[in-house]
Design a protein around this motif. Sequence first.
Motif, PDB file in Angstrom:
ATOM      1  N   LEU A   1       0.819  -1.220   0.000  1.00 37.60           N
ATOM      2  CA  LEU A   1       0.000   0.000   0.000  1.00 37.60           C
ATOM      3  C   LEU A   1       0.848   1.264   0.000  1.00 37.60           C
ATOM      4  O   LEU A   1       0.316   2.372   0.112  1.00 37.60           O
ATOM      5  N   GLY A   2       2.144   1.085  -0.089  1.00 37.57           N
ATOM      6  CA  GLY A   2       3.029   2.237  -0.268  1.00 37.57           C
ATOM      7  C   GLY A   2       3.164   3.113   0.963  1.00 37.57           C
ATOM      8  O   GLY A   2       3.427   4.302   0.849  1.00 37.57           O
ATOM      9  N   THR A   3       2.985   2.573   2.164  1.00 34.28           N
ATOM     10  CA  THR A   3       3.075   3.389   3.366  1.00 34.28           C
ATOM     11  C   THR A   3       3.921   2.684   4.413  1.00 34.28           C
ATOM     12  O   THR A   3       3.567   1.581   4.859  1.00 34.28           O
ATOM     13  N   ALA A   4       5.006   3.314   4.781  1.00 32.66           N
ATOM     14  CA  ALA A   4       5.832   2.770   5.859  1.00 32.66           C
ATOM     15  C   ALA A   4       5.384   3.425   7.155  1.00 32.66           C
ATOM     16  O   ALA A   4       5.425   4.644   7.275  1.00 32.66           O
ATOM     17  N   ALA A   5       4.926   2.617   8.094  1.00 33.29           N
ATOM     18  CA  ALA A   5       4.391   3.198   9.327  1.00 33.29           C
ATOM     19  C   ALA A   5       4.375   2.143  10.414  1.00 33.29           C
ATOM     20  O   ALA A   5       4.501   0.941  10.135  1.00 33.29           O
ATOM     21  N   ARG A   6       4.191   2.623  11.664  1.00 32.85           N
ATOM     22  CA  ARG A   6       4.000   1.693  12.783  1.00 32.85           C
ATOM     23  C   ARG A   6       2.509   1.352  12.872  1.00 32.85           C
ATOM     24  O   ARG A   6       1.658   2.228  12.676  1.00 32.85           O
TER      25      ARG A   6
ATOM     26  N   LEU B   1      -2.233   3.332  11.660  1.00 35.97           N
ATOM     27  CA  LEU B   1      -0.848   3.514  11.203  1.00 35.97           C
ATOM     28  C   LEU B   1      -0.366   4.903  11.604  1.00 35.97           C
ATOM     29  O   LEU B   1      -1.050   5.899  11.351  1.00 35.97           O
ATOM     30  N   ARG B   2       0.806   4.922  12.231  1.00 33.70           N
ATOM     31  CA  ARG B   2       1.385   6.205  12.644  1.00 33.70           C
ATOM     32  C   ARG B   2       2.760   6.359  12.024  1.00 33.70           C
ATOM     33  O   ARG B   2       3.458   5.356  11.825  1.00 33.70           O
ATOM     34  N   ASP B   3       3.141   7.615  11.781  1.00 35.27           N
ATOM     35  CA  ASP B   3       4.492   7.829  11.276  1.00 35.27           C
ATOM     36  C   ASP B   3       5.468   7.905  12.458  1.00 35.27           C
ATOM     37  O   ASP B   3       5.070   7.696  13.612  1.00 35.27           O
ATOM     38  N   GLY B   4       6.700   8.227  12.164  1.00 34.63           N
ATOM     39  CA  GLY B   4       7.726   8.243  13.201  1.00 34.63           C
ATOM     40  C   GLY B   4       7.403   9.170  14.364  1.00 34.63           C
ATOM     41  O   GLY B   4       7.749   8.891  15.514  1.00 34.63           O
ATOM     42  N   ASP B   5       6.708  10.289  14.086  1.00 36.59           N
ATOM     43  CA  ASP B   5       6.382  11.239  15.173  1.00 36.59           C
ATOM     44  C   ASP B   5       5.162  10.797  15.968  1.00 36.59           C
ATOM     45  O   ASP B   5       4.744  11.484  16.893  1.00 36.59           O
TER      46      ASP B   5
END
Length: 1011
Positions: free
Chosen positions: A35-40, A54-58
Motif C-alpha cells: 500500500l506504499g506506506t511505511a508506518a508503525r 498507522l502512525r508515522d515516526g512522530d
Amino acid sequence: MPHADHRTVDFFAREALPAPRTTPAEAELLAARHLGTAARAEALGSQQDANFLLRDGDGTALAVLKVANPAFGEAEVEAQDAAADLVAAAHPGLRVATVLRRPDGTPRRAVVESGSGPAVARLLRHLPGGTLSGRRHLSPGTVAATGAVAARVSTALRDFRHPGLERVLQWDLRHADRVVERLAGHVTEPERRAAVLAATAGAWSRVQEVAAALPVQAVHLDLTDDNLVRRPDSPLPVPDGVIDFGDLTASWAVSELAVTLSSLLHHDGMEPHHVLPAVRAFHALRPLSAEEAAALWPLVVLRAAGLVVSGRQQAAVDADNAYATGALEREWRIFEQATRLPLPVMTHLVADAAGYAAPPTAAAPPAHPLLRGLAPDRFALLDLATESDAMDGGAWLGADSPHTGTTHTDSPHAGTTHTGVERRAAAAVLAGGAAVARTPYGRARLSRTPVLSAVSPATVATGVDLWPGEELPAQAPGAALVLTAAPGLLELAYDGRVLVLEFDAATRPSVPVGAELRGGEELVRLPAGAPARLALRAADGPTVPALVRPEYAAGWLPLTADPAPLLGLDATAAATATARTERADLLARRAAVFATVQEHYYAEPPRIERGWRHHLVSTDGRAYLDIVNNVTPLGHAHPSVERAVARQLRRLNTNSRFHYASVVEFTERLAALLPDPLDTVFLVNSGSEAVDLGLRLAAGASGRPDVVAVREAYHGWTYASDAVSTSLQDNPNALATRPGWVHTVDSPNPYRGRHRGADAARYAPEAVAVVDALAAAGRPAGAFVSETFYGNAGGVALPDGYLAQVYAAVRRHGGLAVADEVQAGYGRLGEWFWGFEQQRVVPDVVCVAKAMGNGHPLGAVVTTREIAERYRDQGYFFSSTGGSPVSSAVGLAVLDTLRDEDLQGNAVRVGGHLKRRLRALADRYRIVGAVHGSGLYLGLELVRDRATLEPATEETAELCDRMLDLGVVVQPTGDHLNVLKIKPPLCLDTAAADFFADTLDLALAQLGHGA
Ligand SMILES: Cc1ncc(COP(=O)(O)O)c(C=O)c1O
C-alpha cells in the motif's frame, strides 16, 4: 473499475467469520509492501476484520489499515469504498473514512494473504476525535446528532447501486428471524434465550405487516456509537464522522436508523424515550413513511436480538477476540431496553415522534350506560391535577406534611405515595351531593407523586376512577362476553375492545366467566365509598397500567380509549397526548409576546404550575427539587405568606402615603436588623429599584455623580443599576457601554481572577488605587457599590478585609459605601444574616430585595437618617406599591417565619452538610474545580483543567439538563456559565440536600466525568 471477483458473503452458507489473525508486525509489512506506506501499526478492535492505526515516526496518525475478513470478496470492498466516497461528496460537513488514494488516483487497496486466505487490505482516512463508544450518557443534542448523521448517510446512499451490495449478511434485518433462530442456541441461559426468541417473533410479525411497503436501498447498517466519530474540537460528544462501511448492503432503508437507535440504548441512564430525538432528527432530514415509523421499533428489537445471539456466537467461535466478548453485557443491556416496554407502546411513541400520532379515541355512547340510572348531572369531576385546588397546601404529600414543626427535620414523606389525598378530595366532591366522583381520562395527576425521585413517576391515567357515594349497580353497556370475573375484577370483550372494571376486592361480580351478556344485564354492585376503575384497552394489545409515565403516555394512550361515554359523559377534551402539545403551544405563545432578551430556563422546559417547600411541580405531575429559588427562602407557597396576603387583600391595599400600622411595624423590624446608624428605610419593589435608589441616595448625599463598581457583577436592569452591572452573561457589551460616570475595579475573585489564593489580598489595594486616582483626577467617587458576597462568581466570599479597605478609601474622598445585599442578605449565608457582617464592615447604604417577600415583589434601602435627609435636596421619592399594606404584611410574615422556623440556622446546618457532600464530589470528579460559598449560598465551579481553570461551560449546561431529567432544577451562573448556583429555599432539609448531592454524583458519573 472491473469487478474481478463477484463472490459475496452469504451468512447462511457460511456463518462463522473469525477476524483475520494479522499481527501488527504483519500489518506494517503489508502496508509497506502493498500500500506504499511505511508506518508503525497499532491493533484496533473489530468483530470481523483486522484494523490497525498507522502512525508515522512522530506518532502522527496517517491512516487506518483495514484487512477485510477473507469471506468478503473484492466487489464488496469496492462497494464500501464507493459508498464512503458518495457520502463524503454529498455531505462535505461529514467526515468519512474514505479510501486513501495514490498520486495517480488509484485506491490504496490490494489483495493480500491474511493468514486465513486472500483478503482485501486497504488504507482508509483516519478520523481523529474518538467514537461515541463507552457507557457515557448521551444527551438529547448528541442523540439528535446521531439521527441526523444516519439520515445524511441514508440520503446519500439512496440511489447507490453496486454488485457488491448483493450479499446476505447476518446484520441485514430482512433475515433477522432466521439469524436469531439459527444462533439462539448460543444463548445458554434458558430464560434469556426464551426472551430473545419471544421478542424476535413478536417484532418479526409486526415488521411483516408493513414489510412490502418498506423501501429498500443501500445502507451502511452499522452507524452505531462505535462507528460515529466525535468532533475533535467539541467538549461534548457531537458525531460528525462516519467509519466502517463493512456491513454495507441493500436492505430496508429504515434499518439504518434502527441500528443507530439500538446502539444508544446501552449508555448509562438511557431508556427508550431518550432516543426519540434521533428519530425526530432523522425524520426531519429523511422523512419516514408511516410504514417505516411502524417498523422502526420492531427493527430496533430485531437488531438487539441479533446483537445478542451474534455476540454469543462470535464469542464462542472466536473466544480470543476481546472486542467480541467485551460486548456481551452491553448487547444484553440494549436488548433489555429495546424490550422494556411492550412493542405496541414503542411503536405508537415512535409514530408520535414522526408526526403520525393516532388521534385520541373514546368509547361510543352505549345503549345502556354502565352505571344504571345515573344521569350525567349525578357525576362530579374529581380533579387531581397539579393545577387542582385539591392539591393546595402540600396535600399531594399527605395530610401531615405541610409547613409544620421545625423545618430542619427530614421530610418523612420522601419517596412515599399517598392515596389519602384522593380519598379526601373525593369526599369533598361527593359532599356536594353527587352520586359518584370521577377522574378524567388521559390527564396527569399529582396525587401519587413522590418527592426526591430521579425517575419520573407514573402519573397519567389510562382510565377513569370512580368514587361512588352510594351503592351503584353496573350493567353491561351492550352485548359483551365475560373474559374475567373475579372478586374485584371484571373484563369484558365489548365493542371490539376489552372493558376493564376494577372494584373493591371483597366484592364479587354478578356474572360468570364466559357468559355472553346482553346490554343492561347487571355486572356488579359497586359498594359506596370504595373506589373503582373503568378502562378500555385494545383487544389485541398489552395490559395497560392504571397510570403510566408521561414520557410514554403517547405510546400507551392509543392502546386505550376514553371510557367516559360509557357513563353517559363527554370524553375528556384534553388527553395527555395533547397536554404535551399544550405545553409547547404555551411556549410558542410566550415567544410571540416576549422579547428574546426575556429568556426562559431550559430549551424544553417542564411547565411548572405549583411549588411547595423546596419542590417545584410540573403539569406532568413530577416534583423537581428546587435548587435555584433564592426569592423564596421560606419555601414555595408558604401558608404564612399566603394567609398574610389574603387577609390583607381582603382588608386594605393602598399606598404608603396613607397611615396604617403594617408599614411602620415592618420598617421598624427591618431597621432593627441593621447595625447603627442604619435606621431609615425606603420601601420599593425589587432589587433593581433598591440599587437604583441606593446610588441616587449616595449621589445626593455626596454631591458626586461618579460611582465605582466591581467588574463582573450584576445589580439590576434599571438605568442606574444596569450602568454599574458588568457581568458578561447579562450584557456581553457591558464594559464597552458604561456611561462616563461609572468606573470599575477588578473583579475580586480569589478563585479565577487575576489574583488567586493568598494573592487575592492584592485586589483591595488595587481598588483603593483606582478610588484614589479618581480623586486625584478631580472626580472623586460619590459611591462604591458592590455585593458583599460575590454572587455572579457563584457565591464566593470576598477576600478578607476587602470591603474595609475600599470603604475606607471611598469615604476618605467623601463618597459612600453602598452594599448590594439583594442576594446575600437575609440569612442565606447561614453564619451571617448580612454579607457585610462576614467582611466586618458597616455600609452607609444597604440595598435589599429578593428574599424579603418570599417571591412577592419587595425591596428596601436602609441608610442613615442624615443620608436619607439629603435626598430631598435633589430627588423625589414615591413608590405606589412599595410598602403597600399587602407588601408590608408579607414582609412581616417572612421575618416572623424566618425566625420561627430558624431558617438561618437551617442554612448553617443543611448548608454545612451540603458543602461537605459537594467537597467530597470534588475528590472524585476532576471537573469539579471548587466548591464556593457559605450556608445555602453555594457554587460548584466546573473546569476542564484545574491548573488553567478553563471553564467547562458546555459541560455545565449539559449537566443542568441531565439534572432536570433526574428531577433537580439547578442552573449555571458566572461570566462563563460554569458554576452551578446553589441557592435553594432555606427550608431545604437534609434528605433533599443528600438527594441533590447523590443526583449530582450520578449525573457526573453518567456524563463520563468520573476519574
Ligand atoms: C446582586 C443583585 N442585585 C440586584 C439584583 C436585581 O434584583 P431584581 O431582579 O429584584 O430587580 C439582582 C437580581 O438578580 C442581584 O442578584
